[in-house]
Design a protein around this motif. Structure first.
Motif, PDB file in Angstrom:
ATOM      1  N   VAL A  40       0.920  -1.106   0.075  1.00 42.55           N
ATOM      2  CA  VAL A  40       0.083  -0.018   0.002  1.00 42.55           C
ATOM      3  C   VAL A  40       0.888   1.242  -0.270  1.00 42.55           C
ATOM      4  O   VAL A  40       2.012   1.364   0.670  1.00 42.55           O
ATOM      5  CB  VAL A  40      -1.158  -0.169   1.386  1.00 42.55           C
ATOM      6  N   PHE A  41       0.401   2.291  -0.764  1.00 41.24           N
ATOM      7  CA  PHE A  41       1.011   3.628  -0.777  1.00 41.24           C
ATOM      8  C   PHE A  41       0.480   4.661  -0.703  1.00 41.24           C
ATOM      9  O   PHE A  41      -0.064   5.467  -1.279  1.00 41.24           O
ATOM     10  CB  PHE A  41       1.942   3.686  -2.392  1.00 41.24           C
ATOM     11  N   PRO A  42       0.246   4.933   0.809  1.00 42.49           N
ATOM     12  CA  PRO A  42      -0.386   6.211   1.221  1.00 42.49           C
ATOM     13  C   PRO A  42       0.359   7.294   0.776  1.00 42.49           C
ATOM     14  O   PRO A  42       1.633   7.286   0.767  1.00 42.49           O
ATOM     15  CB  PRO A  42      -0.343   5.960   2.726  1.00 42.49           C
ATOM     16  N   GLY A  43      -0.430   8.226   0.637  1.00 43.66           N
ATOM     17  CA  GLY A  43       0.183   9.768   0.362  1.00 43.66           C
ATOM     18  C   GLY A  43      -0.034  10.724   1.099  1.00 43.66           C
ATOM     19  O   GLY A  43       0.599  11.698   1.109  1.00 43.66           O
ATOM     20  N   SER A  44      -0.252  10.373   2.622  1.00 37.68           N
ATOM     21  CA  SER A  44      -0.301  11.510   3.544  1.00 37.68           C
ATOM     22  C   SER A  44      -0.150  10.506   4.669  1.00 37.68           C
ATOM     23  O   SER A  44      -0.530   9.334   5.036  1.00 37.68           O
ATOM     24  CB  SER A  44      -1.421  12.407   3.725  1.00 37.68           C
ATOM     25  N   GLY A  45       0.062  11.491   6.051  1.00 35.42           N
ATOM     26  CA  GLY A  45       0.085  10.735   7.257  1.00 35.42           C
ATOM     27  C   GLY A  45      -1.243  10.304   7.676  1.00 35.42           C
ATOM     28  O   GLY A  45      -1.327   9.307   8.480  1.00 35.42           O
ATOM     29  N   GLN A  46      -2.335  11.126   7.240  1.00 34.87           N
ATOM     30  CA  GLN A  46      -3.465  10.716   7.662  1.00 34.87           C
ATOM     31  C   GLN A  46      -4.050   9.301   7.025  1.00 34.87           C
ATOM     32  O   GLN A  46      -4.559   8.578   7.608  1.00 34.87           O
ATOM     33  CB  GLN A  46      -4.807  11.716   7.061  1.00 34.87           C
ATOM     34  N   GLU A  47      -3.499   9.199   5.799  1.00 28.93           N
ATOM     35  CA  GLU A  47      -3.810   7.901   5.114  1.00 28.93           C
ATOM     36  C   GLU A  47      -2.986   6.589   5.972  1.00 28.93           C
ATOM     37  O   GLU A  47      -3.571   5.513   5.817  1.00 28.93           O
ATOM     38  CB  GLU A  47      -3.424   7.895   3.599  1.00 28.93           C
ATOM     39  N   VAL A  48      -1.609   6.957   5.952  1.00 25.45           N
ATOM     40  CA  VAL A  48      -0.970   6.001   6.966  1.00 25.45           C
ATOM     41  C   VAL A  48      -1.739   5.634   8.119  1.00 25.45           C
ATOM     42  O   VAL A  48      -1.992   4.520   8.539  1.00 25.45           O
ATOM     43  CB  VAL A  48       0.551   6.594   7.421  1.00 25.45           C
ATOM     44  N   ALA A  49      -2.201   6.574   8.919  1.00 27.34           N
ATOM     45  CA  ALA A  49      -2.889   6.289  10.204  1.00 27.34           C
ATOM     46  C   ALA A  49      -4.161   5.458   9.970  1.00 27.34           C
ATOM     47  O   ALA A  49      -4.542   4.471  10.724  1.00 27.34           O
ATOM     48  CB  ALA A  49      -3.332   7.760  10.644  1.00 27.34           C
ATOM     49  N   ARG A  50      -4.980   5.647   8.947  1.00 27.88           N
ATOM     50  CA  ARG A  50      -6.216   4.884   8.623  1.00 27.88           C
ATOM     51  C   ARG A  50      -5.763   3.629   8.304  1.00 27.88           C
ATOM     52  O   ARG A  50      -6.437   2.861   8.561  1.00 27.88           O
ATOM     53  CB  ARG A  50      -6.992   5.744   7.462  1.00 27.88           C
ATOM     54  N   VAL A  51      -4.734   3.268   7.664  1.00 22.72           N
ATOM     55  CA  VAL A  51      -4.330   2.153   7.098  1.00 22.72           C
ATOM     56  C   VAL A  51      -4.085   1.159   8.509  1.00 22.72           C
ATOM     57  O   VAL A  51      -4.429   0.296   8.740  1.00 22.72           O
ATOM     58  CB  VAL A  51      -2.943   1.898   6.224  1.00 22.72           C
ATOM     59  N   LEU A  52      -3.420   1.670   9.498  1.00 23.62           N
ATOM     60  CA  LEU A  52      -2.913   1.319  10.591  1.00 23.62           C
ATOM     61  C   LEU A  52      -4.073   0.916  11.560  1.00 23.62           C
ATOM     62  O   LEU A  52      -4.177  -0.252  11.984  1.00 23.62           O
ATOM     63  CB  LEU A  52      -1.923   2.056  11.437  1.00 23.62           C
ATOM     64  N   LYS A  53      -5.101   1.871  11.464  1.00 26.64           N
ATOM     65  CA  LYS A  53      -6.294   1.434  12.278  1.00 26.64           C
ATOM     66  C   LYS A  53      -6.971   0.422  11.893  1.00 26.64           C
ATOM     67  O   LYS A  53      -7.295  -0.531  12.546  1.00 26.64           O
ATOM     68  CB  LYS A  53      -7.154   2.828  12.308  1.00 26.64           C
TER      69      LYS A  53
END
Ligand SMILES: Cc1cc2nc3c(=O)[nH]c(=O)nc-3n(C[C@H](O)[C@H](O)[C@H](O)COP(=O)(O)OP(=O)(O)OC[C@H]3O[C@@H](n4cnc5c(N)ncnc54)[C@H](O)[C@@H]3O)c2cc1C
Length: 451
Positions: A40-53
């Motif tokens: 997965v290639f998130p484009g922002s910190g927010q997307e990283v956090a949502r992937v982790l959740k």
């Protein structure tokens, strides 16, 4: 999993193709292979956090990936894991010359920051040899060092602030010089087991106006090791003090004649600073090395300077020509134990009938024993694993540590009980549970399963 990830980052930024899953099953460590389910290639910190959740809710393991250059198999994913790439977190570096700082996303390469800083007469010292591809988030996660560590320190010494996405789906900002500093230090070197670094603020220095080298060739590696102590005991502080042994020299000579025939060890001693100070340091070092070396080279031009360093840079590629497999080990011993460590690893290589090239950052005691081997020869692979354990023991018995700069990853975690007692390991596991109660963040790395 793929549908959930696609909802967060968009379908174009999830790749579960067989090609991607093979590509991202490995990092820089020969002999270690995982089996990720998706990248997965998130484009922002927010997307990283949502992937982790989402991952924590479903119990999906997540392995952060920067440049994928780990030599400790730290970025090798467990079966069914999500590999979370920082490749799209590339904003910046925004350099503020007045504050001597740079802000950037975790996916900016170390080399890019270094060259952008250099263009402004600034200097970012941490310099892993993999700097052209390694990413700053990965450097923080491994507390990367490099040849400049002797004089300038390692990544930890240059991280002013981090933005970190947690398994809870929260994003936190931690900063040096504030009450959050202890948390900042927890994340540095935690190899993606506590959170994922999404942004960094890094300290820069004014670039030293001059840097020059004296190269010394020796008849034995022990003469070179002794000369290292002579330089340091004289109170000289080189910017870089690198060594290479006879196996490394033979490998680079075999690839191409570099004028090192008959040389059994090389020391490269670089000084930086104001030109008059560099001149004085080079003269003193040459005076100390001259009587014990068989040849001294003091480069006079940038081209000669580059030529002096070229064999050191050529080691990794040249070793790859000897045998198809290579494991880059990494221990660090007190500098006074450096000669004994070299001798002990040489004895081990002879006992194990293995070819082990030794090179590294002699000034701070970091030795990279690189074992070349044939991955298709099970007997040799067994001896390589025994030798790795032997090298770990040598490091610890001489008062050193398991890893100088590559980290623990999957490669070193089985040797961890040689260095830390069970109570310490249990506290580290408890700490992980605080940040990652479900155990999804790089779950197999760093710490061995409870005894
Ligand atoms: C040829 C070569 C030379 C090298 N020389 C050196 C050297 O001189 N000094 C040195 O220190 N190392 C060296 N290394 C090892 C390696 O380059 C470093 O460990 C580097 O810091 C890894 O960065 P990376 O971006 O490639 O991270 P990766 O290899 O992708 O990941 C390394 C670890 O960090 C975690 N991680 C990655 N990104 C993040 C993030 N954003 N947030 C949280 N965790 C993350 C991963 O999960 C993994 O555990 C070398 C490697 C090679 C192949």
């Amino acid at each position: 999993m793929i549908a959930t990830l696609a909802r967060i980052v968009g379908p174009d930024n999830v790749d579960a193709s067989p090609a991607a899953r093979v590509t991202y099953s490995v990092d820089g460590t020969v002999g270690y292979r995982g089996a990720p389910a998706a990248i997965v290639f998130p484009g922002s910190g927010q997307e990283v956090a949502r992937v982790l959740k989402a991952a924590a809710e479903h119990g999906w393991p997540v392995v952060a990936r920067g440049g994928g250059t780990s030599l400790a198999a730290g970025a090798v994913p467990p079966e069914g894991a999500i590999v979370l790439s920082a490749a799209r977190l590339t904003h910046g570096p925004d350099i503020n010359p007045a504050e001597l700082e740079a802000a950037c996303g975790a996916g900016v390469t170390t080399g890019e920051l270094q060259s952008r800083a250099a263009a402004l007469d600034l200097f970012y010292p941490p310099d892993p040899s993999s700097q052209s591809v390694t990413m700053l988030g990965g450097n923080a996660a491994t507390n990367a060092g490099g040849a400049h560590a002797l004089k300038y320190g390692v990544t930890r010494d240059y991280v002013s602030a981090l933005e970190v996405a947690l398994a809870s789906g929260e994003i936190i900002r931690v900063e040096r010089g504030t009450g959050t500093e202890p948390l900042l230090d927890l994340f540095i070197g935690s190899e993606g087991t506590l959170g994922i670094v999404t942004e960094l603020r890094l300290r820069l220095l004014p670039a030293p106006p001059d840097a020059r080298t004296v190269a010394a060739h020796f008849e034995t590696v022990h003469a070179a090791a002794g000369a290292t102590l002579t330089i340091l005991n004289a109170g000289l502080v080189p910017a870089r003090l690198e060594f290479m042994d006879a196996v490394a020299i033979c490998a680079v000579q075999a690839a191409r004649d570099r004028g090192l025939a008959g040389v059994r060890a090389v020391l490269l001693v670089e000084f930086d600073g104001r030109p008059e100070i560099v001149d004085a340091d080079i003269d003193r070092a040459a005076g100390l090395l001259g009587p014990v070396a068989i040849r001294l080279i003091v480069p006079r031009t940038p081209a000669e300077e580059a030529a002096a360093w070229e064999p050191r840079r050529a080691i990794t590629a040249s070793l790859a020509r000897l045998k198809p497999g290579k494991l880059g080990e990494d221990i660090c011993v007190p500098r006074t134990a450096f000669p004994d460590a070299i001798a002990a690893i040489e004895r081990l290589a002879a006992e194990m009938d293995l070819e082990i090239a030794l090179f590294g950052h002699a000034g701070d005691g970091t030795i990279h024993p690189n074992i070349v081997f044939d991955p298709d020869d099970p007997a040799e692979v067994r001896r390589v694993h025994e030798a790795m354990a032997g090298i770990a023991r040598i490091g610890i018995e001489l008062g050193g540590v398991l890893s100088g700069e590559h980290g623990l990853g999957l490669v070193k975690k089985d040797f961890v009980p040689l260095m830390y007692d069970q109570a310490t390991i249990a506290r580290m596991r408890e700490l992980k549970r605080q940040f990652d109660p479900v155990g999804v963040l790089n779950p197999d790395a760093m710490w061995p399963a409870p005894a």
